[in-house]
Write a protein that holds these residues in place. Structure first.
Motif, short mmCIF file in Angstrom:
data_model
loop_
_atom_site.label_atom_id
_atom_site.label_comp_id
_atom_site.label_asym_id
_atom_site.label_seq_id
_atom_site.Cartn_x
_atom_site.Cartn_y
_atom_site.Cartn_z
N LEU A 47 0.85 -1.09 0.12
CA LEU A 47 -0.02 -0.10 -0.04
C LEU A 47 0.85 1.27 -0.02
O LEU A 47 0.68 2.14 -0.79
CB LEU A 47 -0.92 -0.02 1.37
CG LEU A 47 -1.77 1.20 1.54
CD1 LEU A 47 -2.82 1.53 0.24
CD2 LEU A 47 -2.56 1.11 2.79
N TYR A 48 1.82 1.25 0.75
CA TYR A 48 2.82 2.57 0.86
C TYR A 48 3.68 2.60 -0.21
O TYR A 48 4.02 3.87 -0.55
CB TYR A 48 3.30 2.61 2.22
CG TYR A 48 2.33 2.34 3.42
CD1 TYR A 48 1.42 3.54 3.66
CD2 TYR A 48 2.37 1.23 4.34
CE1 TYR A 48 0.33 3.39 4.50
CE2 TYR A 48 1.58 1.21 5.37
CZ TYR A 48 0.47 2.10 5.50
OH TYR A 48 -0.46 2.06 6.65
N LEU A 49 4.15 1.49 -0.85
CA LEU A 49 4.91 1.53 -2.09
C LEU A 49 4.17 2.02 -3.12
O LEU A 49 4.84 2.73 -3.70
CB LEU A 49 5.62 0.10 -2.28
CG LEU A 49 6.59 -0.36 -1.23
CD1 LEU A 49 6.98 -1.91 -1.60
CD2 LEU A 49 7.92 0.26 -1.38
N ARG A 50 3.01 1.74 -3.06
CA ARG A 50 2.03 2.25 -4.07
C ARG A 50 2.04 3.98 -3.97
O ARG A 50 1.98 4.44 -5.01
CB ARG A 50 0.62 1.71 -3.96
CG ARG A 50 -0.28 2.06 -5.23
CD ARG A 50 0.34 1.76 -6.54
NE ARG A 50 -0.53 2.57 -7.75
CZ ARG A 50 -0.26 2.32 -8.81
NH1 ARG A 50 0.73 1.91 -9.45
NH2 ARG A 50 -1.18 2.84 -9.70
N VAL A 51 1.97 4.35 -2.79
CA VAL A 51 1.70 5.63 -2.77
C VAL A 51 3.11 6.29 -3.13
O VAL A 51 3.04 7.55 -3.77
CB VAL A 51 1.57 6.10 -1.17
CG1 VAL A 51 1.42 7.50 -0.84
CG2 VAL A 51 0.17 5.60 -0.74
#
Length: 270
Positions: A47-51
């Motif tokens: 999720l945070y890598l996607r951000v």
């Protein structure tokens, strides 16, 4: 103490108090308890890598469109008459004299479903339903390009102004076409301006908050918006600090690469 440092001492103290000390405190929050668990969460969860990926994607697209719009404008301002150059400067610098918040709300009025842009197209009979331009990727790009365009135009303007007018005049006298003059003279000689403007716009885009928060409507998540949510809503200061530290490292990495490339270009020119 070296006397030459004394004039710069107030600025150094100000820098320490309002920049270095808060950064050190932020890094301290991010390793609360002596562990790097928050960094593992920031760099290990999809999720945070996607951000992070969304942030870099938007920054790259904003840089591309600013270059696409800014180079012709900067070139025109540098090669036109003084009157039109002054007019160009007024329109380029005017946004810098206006609050980012005011400009963002103005774009919300223009791009909304019942905004000026959609109403004009519907009244002209070009569309039947409003085009979704707000609270999405497109709206964020438009708003950020508008805010950051001057930071691309000004370095390019300075680079074009440094080109000796006698060089393109001589090339034209030898029969070179306008496109050939641009491709073989102006473009190579203004690469430093292009690179400086691109790095400046890209780095500023990485930490943008107000424009993506308002024009994105919470649907376009960038790292600055995520950090704000962690601080204000989740009250998770350690994780927000870890995200901020990762973003800071990425920013420094981009700056270091830019410095290395600029140094290489300068040595090659010599």
């Amino acid at each position: 103490m070296n006397r030459s440092i004394l004039p710069a001492l107030p600025a150094l103290i100000l820098l320490f108090v309002f920049f270095l000390f808060p950064v050190v405190r932020m890094l301290g929050f991010s390793i609360e308890g002596g562990t790097f668990d928050w960094y593992a969460k920031a760099l290990g969860e999809q999720l945070y890598l996607r951000v992070f990926w969304n942030t870099f994607e938007i920054a790259l697209l904003v840089t591309f469109f600013c270059l696409l719009l800014g180079y012709p404008l900067g070139f025109l301002m540098a090669t036109t008459t003084p009157f039109w150059a002054t007019v160009g400067f007024i329109f380029v610098l005017l946004p810098l004299w206006t609050s980012v918040l005011v400009r963002t709300y103005a774009w919300m009025v223009l791009l909304g479903r019942n905004g000026v842009f959609n109403r004009s197209l519907i009244e002209a009979g070009l569309i039947t339903d409003p085009i979704p331009l707000l609270h999405n990727f497109t709206g964020v790009l438009i708003g950020m390009v508008h805010v950051l365009l001057p930071y691309m135009v000004l370095p390019i303007y300075g680079a074009v102004r440094k080109v000796d007018p006698a060089i393109p005049a001589a090339a034209a006298g030898l029969g070179a076409s306008s496109f050939a003059i641009f491709r073989r003279i102006y473009l190579p000689l203004t690469l430093n301006g292009i690179f400086a403007g691109s790095v400046l716009v890209f780095v500023l885009s990485l930490g943008f908050f107000i424009t993506p928060a308002l024009l994105g409507g919470g649907r376009v998540m960038m790292i600055a918006v995520l950090i704000e949510q962690q601080v204000r809503e989740a009250l998770n200061w350690p994780f927000a600090a870890a995200l901020s530290a990762v973003l800071l490292v990425f920013t420094f990495a981009v700056y270091a690469l830019a410095q290395r490339f600029t140094r290489t270009e300068t040595e090659a020119a010599r």
